[in-house]
Structures are given as C-alpha cells and as structure tokens.
Design a protein around this motif. Structure first.
Motif, PDB file in Angstrom:
ATOM      1  N   ALA A 190      49.146  24.477  20.287  1.00 27.73           N
ATOM      2  CA  ALA A 190      48.982  24.317  21.735  1.00 27.73           C
ATOM      3  C   ALA A 190      48.703  25.650  22.412  1.00 27.73           C
ATOM      4  O   ALA A 190      47.815  25.751  23.274  1.00 27.73           O
ATOM      5  CB  ALA A 190      50.227  23.665  22.326  1.00 27.73           C
ATOM      6  N   CYS A 191      49.451  26.670  22.044  1.00 21.23           N
ATOM      7  CA  CYS A 191      49.241  27.992  22.653  1.00 21.23           C
ATOM      8  C   CYS A 191      47.859  28.541  22.303  1.00 21.23           C
ATOM      9  O   CYS A 191      47.192  29.158  23.138  1.00 21.23           O
ATOM     10  CB  CYS A 191      50.339  28.952  22.203  1.00 21.23           C
ATOM     11  N   THR A 192      47.421  28.319  21.058  1.00 26.28           N
ATOM     12  CA  THR A 192      46.096  28.788  20.652  1.00 26.28           C
ATOM     13  C   THR A 192      45.002  28.062  21.430  1.00 26.28           C
ATOM     14  O   THR A 192      44.027  28.678  21.884  1.00 26.28           O
ATOM     15  CB  THR A 192      45.908  28.568  19.151  1.00 26.28           C
ATOM     16  N   PHE A 193      45.162  26.756  21.599  1.00 25.46           N
ATOM     17  CA  PHE A 193      44.163  25.985  22.338  1.00 25.46           C
ATOM     18  C   PHE A 193      44.079  26.444  23.790  1.00 25.46           C
ATOM     19  O   PHE A 193      42.978  26.651  24.325  1.00 25.46           O
ATOM     20  CB  PHE A 193      44.514  24.498  22.268  1.00 25.46           C
ATOM     21  N   LEU A 194      45.220  26.618  24.438  1.00 23.98           N
ATOM     22  CA  LEU A 194      45.211  27.039  25.843  1.00 23.98           C
ATOM     23  C   LEU A 194      44.703  28.465  25.992  1.00 23.98           C
ATOM     24  O   LEU A 194      44.001  28.786  26.961  1.00 23.98           O
ATOM     25  CB  LEU A 194      46.616  26.909  26.418  1.00 23.98           C
ATOM     26  N   GLN A 197      40.994  28.307  25.823  1.00 19.74           N
ATOM     27  CA  GLN A 197      40.444  27.868  27.101  1.00 19.74           C
ATOM     28  C   GLN A 197      40.432  28.990  28.131  1.00 19.74           C
ATOM     29  O   GLN A 197      39.456  29.172  28.871  1.00 19.74           O
ATOM     30  CB  GLN A 197      41.278  26.687  27.628  1.00 19.74           C
ATOM     31  N   ALA A 198      41.508  29.768  28.171  1.00 19.46           N
ATOM     32  CA  ALA A 198      41.572  30.893  29.113  1.00 19.46           C
ATOM     33  C   ALA A 198      40.531  31.956  28.779  1.00 19.46           C
ATOM     34  O   ALA A 198      39.898  32.525  29.680  1.00 19.46           O
ATOM     35  CB  ALA A 198      42.984  31.489  29.107  1.00 19.46           C
ATOM     36  N   ALA A 199      40.348  32.227  27.485  1.00 16.27           N
ATOM     37  CA  ALA A 199      39.351  33.227  27.081  1.00 16.27           C
ATOM     38  C   ALA A 199      37.937  32.771  27.445  1.00 16.27           C
ATOM     39  O   ALA A 199      37.112  33.584  27.904  1.00 16.27           O
ATOM     40  CB  ALA A 199      39.458  33.483  25.585  1.00 16.27           C
ATOM     41  N   VAL A 343      54.014  34.170  24.355  1.00 22.70           N
ATOM     42  CA  VAL A 343      52.580  33.911  24.164  1.00 22.70           C
ATOM     43  C   VAL A 343      52.013  33.113  25.331  1.00 22.70           C
ATOM     44  O   VAL A 343      50.973  33.468  25.908  1.00 22.70           O
ATOM     45  CB  VAL A 343      52.354  33.165  22.831  1.00 22.70           C
ATOM     46  N   ILE A 344      52.692  32.030  25.698  1.00 22.71           N
ATOM     47  CA  ILE A 344      52.171  31.188  26.781  1.00 22.71           C
ATOM     48  C   ILE A 344      52.285  31.901  28.120  1.00 22.71           C
ATOM     49  O   ILE A 344      51.462  31.696  29.020  1.00 22.71           O
ATOM     50  CB  ILE A 344      52.917  29.835  26.799  1.00 22.71           C
ATOM     51  N   ASP A 345      53.289  32.767  28.276  1.00 26.00           N
ATOM     52  CA  ASP A 345      53.402  33.541  29.508  1.00 26.00           C
ATOM     53  C   ASP A 345      52.272  34.560  29.606  1.00 26.00           C
ATOM     54  O   ASP A 345      51.774  34.831  30.709  1.00 26.00           O
ATOM     55  CB  ASP A 345      54.763  34.236  29.553  1.00 26.00           C
ATOM     56  N   SER A 346      51.870  35.117  28.466  1.00 25.58           N
ATOM     57  CA  SER A 346      50.720  36.031  28.477  1.00 25.58           C
ATOM     58  C   SER A 346      49.443  35.302  28.874  1.00 25.58           C
ATOM     59  O   SER A 346      48.625  35.829  29.648  1.00 25.58           O
ATOM     60  CB  SER A 346      50.558  36.665  27.089  1.00 25.58           C
ATOM     61  N   THR A 347      49.270  34.076  28.379  1.00 22.25           N
ATOM     62  CA  THR A 347      48.100  33.280  28.784  1.00 22.25           C
ATOM     63  C   THR A 347      48.139  32.967  30.276  1.00 22.25           C
ATOM     64  O   THR A 347      47.114  33.017  30.968  1.00 22.25           O
ATOM     65  CB  THR A 347      48.053  31.982  27.977  1.00 22.25           C
ATOM     66  N   THR A 352      46.346  34.024  35.826  1.00 22.48           N
ATOM     67  CA  THR A 352      46.714  34.496  37.161  1.00 22.48           C
ATOM     68  C   THR A 352      45.864  35.686  37.582  1.00 22.48           C
ATOM     69  O   THR A 352      45.428  35.783  38.743  1.00 22.48           O
ATOM     70  CB  THR A 352      48.203  34.861  37.187  1.00 22.48           C
ATOM     71  N   SER A 353      45.618  36.588  36.637  1.00 20.74           N
ATOM     72  CA  SER A 353      44.751  37.736  36.943  1.00 20.74           C
ATOM     73  C   SER A 353      43.337  37.282  37.272  1.00 20.74           C
ATOM     74  O   SER A 353      42.696  37.815  38.191  1.00 20.74           O
ATOM     75  CB  SER A 353      44.735  38.700  35.758  1.00 20.74           C
ATOM     76  N   LEU A 354      42.849  36.293  36.529  1.00 22.58           N
ATOM     77  CA  LEU A 354      41.515  35.769  36.815  1.00 22.58           C
ATOM     78  C   LEU A 354      41.465  35.110  38.188  1.00 22.58           C
ATOM     79  O   LEU A 354      40.481  35.267  38.934  1.00 22.58           O
ATOM     80  CB  LEU A 354      41.121  34.775  35.724  1.00 22.58           C
ATOM     81  N   LYS A 355      42.513  34.385  38.539  1.00 23.99           N
ATOM     82  CA  LYS A 355      42.558  33.758  39.869  1.00 23.99           C
ATOM     83  C   LYS A 355      42.595  34.817  40.969  1.00 23.99           C
ATOM     84  O   LYS A 355      41.946  34.676  42.015  1.00 23.99           O
ATOM     85  CB  LYS A 355      43.770  32.839  39.978  1.00 23.99           C
TER      86      LYS A 355
END
Length: 445
Positions: A190-194, A197-199, A343-347, A352-355
């Motif tokens: 799940a973390c890898t998939f999300l 998506q973020a990348a 990991v998920i907090d880093s994503t 958030t930075s992108l927003k």
C-alpha cells in the motif's frame, strides 16, 4: 510474474476442491471450503468467489472457490467485515483486528490474515500478484515461521525474540509470526502504491506549473485544475492510511488482538491441558483427585464436575495472565507500525509540499492577473481623461456652428486662433489631471 499470473487466473478446470485441503489440527472441526464449477455461480452476494490462499507453513498459493458464509465461518468474521473486501464497493483503508483474523483493506490489497493462511481476493492486478510473490518469498526464506514456533513456551518466545533483537540490533521479519509478515507485506504494498502515485503527480505537476507561470491560458488552467483534483484524492487516501496506522499505534488493545499465533497456541495449550487432566483423572481409577479435594463419600459425577470447574478456573486465570503479558509485549507490532508510519508520513509530506507549491503558483498567478487588471484600469483612466480633453473641441465647434451673425467670422485668421487657444486649454487641463493622479498615487509616473 507471468507464470504466477497464469497460475492464479480463475480457471474452472483448475479450481481446487477445498474440502480436501488440510487446515491444521482444527480442520476437522470446521466447515471446509466447498469447491464448485465457476459456471454454476449464483447471484452476487450469495455465490462463490475466487480466492488466493497462501499457506503459512509452506508458503504455497492456490486458487479456491468459497462463498462469503463459508469464509465467515472459517475466519469467525461478521458480514460487515467481509463487505470491506468487496471490490464492487469503495471503502476507506481499514485494518481490523478480530479474534481469529485480521481484515486488511489497503488500496488494492484486500485480504483476510489468520494464523494459518492468507485469503486474498483473486485478481490480475499487478500489486495483488506482487503481494503474493513477496509473501511467498519471505515465508520460504524464513522457513515458514519455524524459527518463531520453535522458541518454546509463550513467555520464553517473547524473551528470546527480544534478546535476539537487542543482540543483532534489528528486528528481522524472519523472527516475526506469520500474521505480522503478511500484514507487513500488505503495508509495504500500500505504501509503495501511494508513493508511486505521489511520484507520478510530482513528475507531472512541476513542469505544468512552471509552464503556467510563463503562459497563462485556459488550457493550462484546466490541466492544473485536473491535477489538483487528483492531488486532493491521493492526499485523502494517504491521510486515511496514516490515520489508520496511527490509530492502531495509539491503542495497545488493538495491537494485542493481532497476535493471532499466540492466541492460537494458547487455545491449543488449554485444550491439551484439559485432555491431560482428564486422562490423569481416569488413570487414578476412581482415586481422589490431586487438583481438587473431594469428600470420600462423593460420587464419581460429583468429583468429575468439581475437577472440571477447577480446570476451567485455571484456564481462565492463565488466559487473563497471557492476555496481560501480550499487552505488555507489543513492541514488535509497534515497531512494525512505526516503520510504515514514517513511510506513509513521508509520502503525505511530499503531497503537502506539492499542494503548497500549487497554492504558491496560484497566488503568483493571481498577483500577475491583479497587476494586469491594474494596468488596464490605469490605461482606461488615461483614455477617459484624453476623451474629456478632445470633447472640448466638439463643444467649441458646436458653438461656432450655430446660425447667428458675429464679426469673428469675417476675420480669416480667427479660425487658427480658436484652434490654438482650445488646444492650449486642453493641454493645461490634461496636465492638471496627470498631476492630480500622481499626487494621489493613482498611477505610477
């Protein structure tokens, strides 16, 4: 991956008759899965579904056909928990710890984890196949959990695993129970998939935003709008996974419920202890029981009931002590959740930075549009002032165009003097307006 995809595809000819499967010591006391032909499926909600079963002991996977009632009886789950796995409905990410199973709904990974197996909805999705492959690899690399099960009694296993972690300096997943390994692979998928998506959003967003700052057009604005909608959706999903992990970390009781292997071994030890107690009672051939003092005049059924009462009391006492010990030893589960929480907090921070970058770009665009709007207002003000000055010539022409006699019409140079005087007065008025605008700082000059 291609061989696994072909092997895991639903095939009526290769459907496994799950009535012949072995599910451990308690298989004979439970309802087995019933395998039928896929052509005879019932309506949705009452028919069979294809599941991928990964065995905890061997790490092998196979396709089984089972209806939801069989799965509910097998895993001791209510119907509302099984609805979370329905691919026809969209539910937020959830991790539920139950008495005999862990229900996991993390993005594409929807599975039921027990102490003996993992039941995963059959799918040709690449992330589902990668989950099966990775889980099989870790199970076979660790010998199907033999290291964990060979550590001795319940307190010694905890003490041994903790000492090993202190000596080696890490908590290897090879020394975790089966349900932790399966949950870890699900969290990792799940973390890898999300994160993927973020990348992808980052790769698409930054060039588009830079282009928008240089060229403000309707097409670029529409692309940014769609990008922001996707960003909000992904951020909401990442936030839900983060909140679910954080909620589990804050509740020690929920983490203790996920120790399925320990609860299974306690139940087996209680069952074997009860049988040994009854066998020891029978071997005395009607003599007085050691565990419960009985009156010599008591009958055999009375002594048996008293012995059973004391045995149940001891079992409940040991169960309470084991539960308290489990709640005090949840470091492995907490460390596992903390790792993927980071990991998920880093994503989430990345999104958030992108927003924030999108918001900054929108602010810059608004500033540029305000600047253009101000320039248009200034130009309109100058044009209005010039129009007022030019209108003076129309007033003079209207006055001299009236039909009345005047001696000024008889002079040939009178027309030139009228134009000159009118032009000078107009220039003075226009200069006066500009001086007033500058004094009031309405226009930058």
């Amino acid at each position: 991956m291609g061989d696994l995809r072909e092997r895991l595809l639903p095939n009526p000819a290769s459907a496994v008759n799950t009535g012949d499967l072995s599910y451990g010591p308690s298989a004979s006391a439970r309802q087995p899965f019933q395998g039928v032909d896929v052509i005879g499926l019932k309506k949705r909600g009452q028919g069979l579904r294809s599941w991928i079963r990964v065995d905890a002991a061997t790490g092998d996977s196979q396709i089984i056909e089972a209806d939801k009632f069989t799965v509910m009886r097998r895993c001791d789950l209510p119907a509302r928990d099984l609805r979370l796995l329905d691919p026809l409905f969209v539910y937020p990410s959830t991790i539920l710890g139950r008495e005999k199973a862990i229900v996991v709904n993390l993005e594409q990974i929807r599975c039921i984890i027990t102490a003996d197996e993992v039941l995963l909805l059959n799918s040709i999705d690449s992330y589902v196949l990668q989950y099966v492959v990775e889980l099989q690899r870790r199970l076979k690399a660790s010998g199907g959990g033999e290291v964990w099960q060979s550590q001795g009694s319940y307190p010694n296993r905890w003490r041994g695993s903790r000492n090993f972690g202190e000596i080696s300096g890490n908590t290897s997943p090879d020394y975790l129970p089966f349900e932790f390994k399966a949950l870890e692979v699900a969290l990792e998928a799940a973390c890898t998939f999300l994160d993927t998506q973020a990348a992808e959003l980052e790769i698409e967003a930054y060039p588009l935003l830079d282009e928008l700052t240089s060229t403000i057009s309707t097409l670029n604005l529409e692309r940014v709008r769609r990008l922001k909608s996707r960003l909000v959706a992904v951020t909401r999903r990442v936030q839900k996974v983060r909140d679910e992990i954080e909620q589990l970390m804050d509740d020690d009781g929920d983490m203790a419920e996920m120790y399925l292997t320990e609860k299974k071994k306690r139940m087996e030890s209680f069952s074997s202890g009860g049988e040994q107690s009854m066998m020891g009672y029978r071997s005395t051939d009607g003599a007085q029981s050691v565990s419960a003092p009985v009156s010599p005049v008591s009958s055999f059924p009375d002594r048996w009931k008293l012995e059973k009462t004391f045995s149940l009391a001891r079992s409940r006492h040991d169960s309470v002590r084991s539960t308290e010990s489990t709640k005090q030893n949840i470091e492995e589960m907490e460390m596992l959740l903390e790792a993927y929480f980071v990991v998920i907090d880093s994503t989430l921070n990345k999104l958030t930075s992108l927003k924030e970058y999108i918001d900054d770009t929108e602010d810059l665009i608004n500033i540029q549009l305000d600047n253009v709007r101000n320039q248009l207002i200034q130009f309109e003000l100058l044009l209005t002032t010039a129009t007022f000055v030019v209108a003076m010539f129309g007033v003079v022409a209207g006055i001299f165009g009236m039909n009345f006699p005047i001696t000024l019409f008889e002079s040939r140079s009178a027309f030139n003097w009228v134009l000159l005087i009118t032009g000078v007065i107009g220039a003075i008025i226009f200069s006066s307006f500009l001086w007033f605008f500058k004094r009031r700082r309405i226009m930058p000059f």
